[in-house]
Design a protein around this motif. Structure first.
Motif, PDB file in Angstrom:
ATOM      1  N   LYS A 292       2.984  10.780  -9.929  1.00 14.07           N
ATOM      2  CA  LYS A 292       2.344  10.168 -11.060  1.00 14.07           C
ATOM      3  C   LYS A 292       1.572  11.960 -10.851  1.00 14.07           C
TER       4      LYS A 292
ATOM      5  N   THR B 260       1.243   6.823  -6.935  1.00 20.01           N
ATOM      6  CA  THR B 260      -0.152   8.024  -7.570  1.00 20.01           C
ATOM      7  C   THR B 260       0.710   8.889  -6.543  1.00 20.01           C
TER       8      THR B 260
ATOM      9  N   LEU C 119       2.051   1.532  -3.537  1.00 18.41           N
ATOM     10  CA  LEU C 119       1.479   2.590  -4.670  1.00 18.41           C
ATOM     11  C   LEU C 119       1.075   3.748  -4.478  1.00 18.41           C
ATOM     12  N   ASP C 120       0.559   4.345  -3.318  1.00 14.97           N
ATOM     13  CA  ASP C 120       0.420   5.422  -2.467  1.00 14.97           C
ATOM     14  C   ASP C 120       1.407   6.672  -3.181  1.00 14.97           C
TER      15      ASP C 120
ATOM     16  N   GLY D  84      -1.499  12.375  -8.825  1.00 10.60           N
ATOM     17  CA  GLY D  84      -2.351  11.991  -8.464  1.00 10.60           C
ATOM     18  C   GLY D  84      -2.953  12.087  -6.508  1.00 10.60           C
TER      19      GLY D  84
ATOM     20  N   SER E  48      -2.983  10.852  -2.702  1.00  5.73           N
ATOM     21  CA  SER E  48      -2.450   9.263  -2.221  1.00  5.73           C
ATOM     22  C   SER E  48      -3.927   8.915  -1.724  1.00  5.73           C
ATOM     23  N   ALA E  49      -3.695   7.264  -1.909  1.00  5.62           N
ATOM     24  CA  ALA E  49      -4.965   5.782  -1.428  1.00  5.62           C
ATOM     25  C   ALA E  49      -5.326   6.163  -0.232  1.00  5.62           C
TER      26      ALA E  49
ATOM     27  N   ARG F 164       0.741  -1.245  -0.043  1.00  7.28           N
ATOM     28  CA  ARG F 164       0.153  -0.365  -0.196  1.00  7.28           C
ATOM     29  C   ARG F 164       1.040   1.459   0.030  1.00  7.28           C
TER      30      ARG F 164
END
Length: 90
Positions: A83, A80, A76-77, A85, A87-88, A73
């Motif tokens: 890029k 993101t 991935l954060d 975006g 943060s999840a 996770r």
């Protein structure tokens, strides 16, 4: 996955999930909550051995899955954010 709405432990969260988090509708169970809480605790710095005892796992290797999920996770954060975006989160 079983969809037993006669059980209060399933019907209560199911109703709230459908209302507040429709994307999780039909997928949120007590077991998923257990794993989510354990992953969050580990991500916040709780020792893996403490989680092992808390969860009652027989083998520490079972509990190490939480470490892998938290690391995945976090990667991935970061990807993101790099890029551009949002943060999840965990």
């Amino acid at each position: 996955m079983r969809s037993d709405t006669s059980c209060p432990l399933r019907s209560g969260p199911a109703a709230q999930t459908g209302q507040w988090h429709p994307g999780w509708s039909g997928r949120l169970t007590p077991h998923v909550l257990r794993h989510s809480c354990a992953s969050s605790l580990h991500g916040a710095g709780t020792d893996l051995k403490a989680l092992h005892v808390l969860l009652g796992h027989e083998w520490l290797s079972t509990t190490t899955r939480y470490r892998d999920r938290v690391l995945r996770r976090a990667l991935l954060d970061r990807a993101t954010v790099l890029k551009g975006g949002a943060s999840a989160g965990v």
